[in-house]
Each structure stands twice: as C-alpha cells, then as structure tokens.
Write an enzyme that holds these catalytic residues in place. Sequence first.
Site, mmCIF file in Angstrom:
data_model
loop_
_atom_site.group_PDB
_atom_site.id
_atom_site.type_symbol
_atom_site.label_atom_id
_atom_site.label_comp_id
_atom_site.label_asym_id
_atom_site.label_seq_id
_atom_site.Cartn_x
_atom_site.Cartn_y
_atom_site.Cartn_z
ATOM 1 N N LYS A 13 0.829 -1.220 0.000
ATOM 2 C CA LYS A 13 0.000 0.000 0.000
ATOM 3 C C LYS A 13 0.859 1.263 0.000
ATOM 4 O O LYS A 13 0.637 2.179 -0.791
ATOM 5 C CB LYS A 13 -0.928 0.023 1.236
ATOM 6 C CG LYS A 13 -1.861 -1.178 1.332
ATOM 7 C CD LYS A 13 -2.754 -1.102 2.559
ATOM 8 C CE LYS A 13 -2.031 -1.166 3.899
ATOM 9 N NZ LYS A 13 -1.273 -2.413 4.149
ATOM 10 N N ARG A 88 -9.939 1.026 8.552
ATOM 11 C CA ARG A 88 -9.519 -0.343 8.827
ATOM 12 C C ARG A 88 -10.564 -1.120 9.615
ATOM 13 O O ARG A 88 -10.367 -2.295 9.910
ATOM 14 C CB ARG A 88 -8.263 -0.284 9.679
ATOM 15 C CG ARG A 88 -7.043 -0.915 9.050
ATOM 16 C CD ARG A 88 -5.886 -0.498 9.918
ATOM 17 N NE ARG A 88 -4.760 -1.335 9.787
ATOM 18 C CZ ARG A 88 -3.625 -0.929 9.220
ATOM 19 N NH1 ARG A 88 -3.511 0.266 8.701
ATOM 20 N NH2 ARG A 88 -2.604 -1.740 9.192
ATOM 21 N N ARG A 160 11.097 -2.039 11.169
ATOM 22 C CA ARG A 160 10.008 -1.685 12.080
ATOM 23 C C ARG A 160 9.850 -2.760 13.139
ATOM 24 O O ARG A 160 9.920 -3.950 12.840
ATOM 25 C CB ARG A 160 8.690 -1.554 11.289
ATOM 26 C CG ARG A 160 8.506 -0.176 10.705
ATOM 27 C CD ARG A 160 7.360 -0.049 9.752
ATOM 28 N NE ARG A 160 6.104 -0.676 10.140
ATOM 29 C CZ ARG A 160 5.007 -0.633 9.398
ATOM 30 N NH1 ARG A 160 5.010 0.021 8.246
ATOM 31 N NH2 ARG A 160 3.899 -1.225 9.777
ATOM 32 N N ARG A 171 -0.668 -9.310 12.938
ATOM 33 C CA ARG A 171 -1.169 -8.214 12.094
ATOM 34 C C ARG A 171 -2.006 -8.768 10.932
ATOM 35 O O ARG A 171 -3.030 -8.190 10.572
ATOM 36 C CB ARG A 171 0.002 -7.378 11.564
ATOM 37 C CG ARG A 171 0.604 -6.482 12.648
ATOM 38 C CD ARG A 171 1.970 -5.958 12.255
ATOM 39 N NE ARG A 171 1.944 -5.126 11.076
ATOM 40 C CZ ARG A 171 2.986 -4.944 10.263
ATOM 41 N NH1 ARG A 171 4.132 -5.558 10.506
ATOM 42 N NH2 ARG A 171 2.892 -4.155 9.232
HETATM 43 P P1 AP5 Z 1 4.922 -1.589 1.779
HETATM 44 O O1 AP5 Z 1 4.548 -0.766 0.596
HETATM 45 O O2 AP5 Z 1 5.673 -0.930 2.878
HETATM 46 O O3 AP5 Z 1 3.635 -2.370 2.326
HETATM 47 P P2 AP5 Z 1 2.361 -1.850 3.115
HETATM 48 O O4 AP5 Z 1 1.166 -2.529 2.558
HETATM 49 O O5 AP5 Z 1 2.337 -0.356 3.162
HETATM 50 O O6 AP5 Z 1 2.696 -2.480 4.518
HETATM 51 P P3 AP5 Z 1 2.553 -1.933 5.998
HETATM 52 O O7 AP5 Z 1 3.236 -2.967 6.862
HETATM 53 O O8 AP5 Z 1 3.043 -0.530 6.123
HETATM 54 O O9 AP5 Z 1 1.036 -1.983 6.209
HETATM 55 P P4 AP5 Z 1 0.291 -2.053 7.529
HETATM 56 O O10 AP5 Z 1 -1.087 -1.829 7.054
HETATM 57 O O11 AP5 Z 1 0.468 -3.240 8.376
HETATM 58 O O12 AP5 Z 1 1.015 -0.944 8.408
HETATM 59 P P5 AP5 Z 1 0.601 0.525 8.820
HETATM 60 O O13 AP5 Z 1 1.826 1.308 8.848
HETATM 61 O O14 AP5 Z 1 -0.568 0.995 8.049
HETATM 62 O O15 AP5 Z 1 5.773 -2.844 1.239
HETATM 63 C C1 AP5 Z 1 6.347 -3.792 2.130
HETATM 64 C C2 AP5 Z 1 7.731 -4.202 1.597
HETATM 65 O O16 AP5 Z 1 7.552 -4.884 0.362
HETATM 66 C C3 AP5 Z 1 8.680 -3.042 1.305
HETATM 67 O O17 AP5 Z 1 9.989 -3.427 1.652
HETATM 68 C C4 AP5 Z 1 8.562 -2.831 -0.208
HETATM 69 O O18 AP5 Z 1 9.771 -2.306 -0.757
HETATM 70 C C5 AP5 Z 1 8.261 -4.226 -0.691
HETATM 71 N N1 AP5 Z 1 7.381 -4.251 -1.856
HETATM 72 C C6 AP5 Z 1 6.234 -3.545 -2.034
HETATM 73 N N2 AP5 Z 1 5.650 -3.872 -3.209
HETATM 74 C C7 AP5 Z 1 6.454 -4.814 -3.783
HETATM 75 C C8 AP5 Z 1 6.387 -5.548 -5.006
HETATM 76 N N3 AP5 Z 1 5.389 -5.397 -5.889
HETATM 77 N N4 AP5 Z 1 7.366 -6.430 -5.263
HETATM 78 C C9 AP5 Z 1 8.388 -6.609 -4.374
HETATM 79 N N5 AP5 Z 1 8.521 -5.941 -3.204
HETATM 80 C C10 AP5 Z 1 7.553 -5.049 -2.908
HETATM 81 O O19 AP5 Z 1 0.059 0.286 10.313
HETATM 82 C C11 AP5 Z 1 0.922 -0.091 11.355
HETATM 83 C C12 AP5 Z 1 0.121 -0.199 12.641
HETATM 84 O O20 AP5 Z 1 -0.452 1.096 12.980
HETATM 85 C C13 AP5 Z 1 -1.088 -1.151 12.614
HETATM 86 O O21 AP5 Z 1 -0.710 -2.490 12.870
HETATM 87 C C14 AP5 Z 1 -1.958 -0.555 13.730
HETATM 88 O O22 AP5 Z 1 -1.473 -0.910 14.998
HETATM 89 C C15 AP5 Z 1 -1.753 0.949 13.550
HETATM 90 N N6 AP5 Z 1 -2.746 1.516 12.620
HETATM 91 C C16 AP5 Z 1 -2.488 2.058 11.391
HETATM 92 N N7 AP5 Z 1 -3.626 2.468 10.812
HETATM 93 C C17 AP5 Z 1 -4.629 2.172 11.691
HETATM 94 C C18 AP5 Z 1 -6.046 2.324 11.644
HETATM 95 N N8 AP5 Z 1 -6.657 2.855 10.569
HETATM 96 N N9 AP5 Z 1 -6.761 1.903 12.715
HETATM 97 C C19 AP5 Z 1 -6.160 1.395 13.814
HETATM 98 N N10 AP5 Z 1 -4.818 1.187 13.900
HETATM 99 C C20 AP5 Z 1 -4.064 1.580 12.847
#
Ligand code: AP5
Length: 221
Positions: A13, A88, A160, A171
């Site tokens: 994402k 979410r 992270r 997660r």
């Molecule tokens: P990346 O693009 O970083 O993936 P992502 O989907 O953004 O993953 P996240 O782990 O950031 O998502 P998340 O939803 O768990 O975390 P968030 O920060 O929102 O890609 C991942 C890796 O793969 C990278 O190294 C990239 O280079 C590689 N990659 C990407 N695409 C690729 C491809 N096509 N081919 C090869 N490699 C690729 O949330 C974290 C925490 O915050 C949550 O667990 C929760 O506790 C809290 N939180 C956040 N939002 C909320 C909410 N709305 N409500 C409640 N709690 C929340």
Amino acid sequence: MIIVLLGAPGAGKGTQAELLSAWLGIPHISSGDLFRSAIQSGSELGLRAQTYINAGELVPDEVTIAMVAERLRTPECAEGVILDGFPRTQNQALALKAFLDTLYRSVDTVLSIIVSNEVLMERLTGRWICPQCGTVYHAVYKPEKVKGLCDIEGARLYQRSDDAPATQGRRIEVYLSQTAPLIEFYRSEGVLAEVDGEGSVEEVQQRLREVISAVRAGSGR
Ligand code: AP5
C-alpha cells in the site's frame, strides 16, 4: 479524487500510494506513518498508540478517526487524497463516509490489493527503512546500494518493530478479522476494485492506474 487503498500488512500500500500520489498530484495519508511520527515526537497520541502497534493490534477507533480527520481538514487535501491504512474497521469506514458527506463528497474508488500470505511475510521480513527520509527498501526487491545505508541520506537503515516475525502473523490475523470485511462493505457501495498485488512494483502500479483511469473516465474527471 478520494482513493482508499485496502490490503494486508506488506501488500504494498505504502509503496503504491507514493507513486500514485506523484502521478495524481494529491497527498498520500498513511495512518501508520501518522502514528509512527507521533511516537517519534513522544506526544500523548504516540504514547497511546505505541502499545497497540507493538502488539500488532489496531489503535482504538476514536483515536484513529480523530487523527485522520484532523489531517483531512487541511487545505492540501482539498483536491483529493490517497488513504493508506484507513479505514480499517467498519466504524472507521462509517466515520469517513459521514465526514465526506459533510463536504458533499464520497470515496471515488477503493483499491483492494491482493497478495498471498507467503509473499506478505517475505515482503515484511525484508523491509528496511531510512530513519531520516523514510525511504522504504527491500533486501531482495529494492536493495540499497551500500549495505545497511540509505542511498539518499547515508543513514543506517532500521526494521520496524512490528515487522518482527511474531507480530507479523498477528497483524495479518487482525487484517483478516477486522479489515477484510470492508471489502464487502465497499463492494456494496459500488466502489470496490480488486487488484492483483503480486509481480513487480511497476506492474502493480500499472494495474492500479488502469482502474483509476477508468474511474476518472466514468466520472468525467
Ligand atoms: P509496503 O509498501 O511498505 O507495504 P504496506 O502494505 O504499506 O505495509 P505496511 O506494513 O506498512 O502496512 P500495515 O497496514 O500493516 O502498516 P501501517 O503502517 O498501516 O511494502 C512492504 C515491503 O515490500 C517493502 O519493503 C517494499 O519495498 C516491498 N514491496 C512492495 N511492493 C512490492 C512488489 N510489488 N514487489 C516486491 N517488493 C515489494 O500500520 C501499522 C500499525 O499502525 C497497525 O498495525 C496498527 O497498529 C496501527 N494503525 C495504522 N492504521 C490504523 C487504523 N486505521 N486503525 C487502527 N490502527 C491503525
């Protein structure tokens, strides 16, 4: 345009949102990034969020909704926004809808990025981030030029804490139980598009752009 990116942790994402933001010229709002900068600044919001994030659980709705709404009210979001990681939960989706109603707007498209569990784990395990500029690397798919150092800042890359193997699994479970039901919610709203998130970053980006272009053509934007 108001775009929501849905997808499990590691679905890509953040990576895709950055590229879409540059293409469309609208900001990318990541609720996870907002929480991480609050944690870094030592604010009360950050302290509250940290325990949940480290455990792989969702931060309570009222905290998250208030934080994102504050950001959505800023002038830079007037032309549109790409939401990554929000909503979410069902409550968050309803709060977003109510908020947009007050502006006579609505979500234009929800892009659900689909990736197998095996690939999710591989992406999370290999992710490295620059603490200064936030550039995201991957040990296999997007390696840095000099091992362990950011290509731009030269800073030492970090992983992270919630990417630790024990938290990754939780997660993904939380995504399946609390967030995946939004797929049906947005399908019933007529704005859902499911996109294959496997393949290269460029291939996935191309698929997303095709959906967005079709939505824009349909709405005359
Ligand atoms: P990346 O693009 O970083 O993936 P992502 O989907 O953004 O993953 P996240 O782990 O950031 O998502 P998340 O939803 O768990 O975390 P968030 O920060 O929102 O890609 C991942 C890796 O793969 C990278 O190294 C990239 O280079 C590689 N990659 C990407 N695409 C690729 C491809 N096509 N081919 C090869 N490699 C690729 O949330 C974290 C925490 O915050 C949550 O667990 C929760 O506790 C809290 N939180 C956040 N939002 C909320 C909410 N709305 N409500 C409640 N709690 C929340």
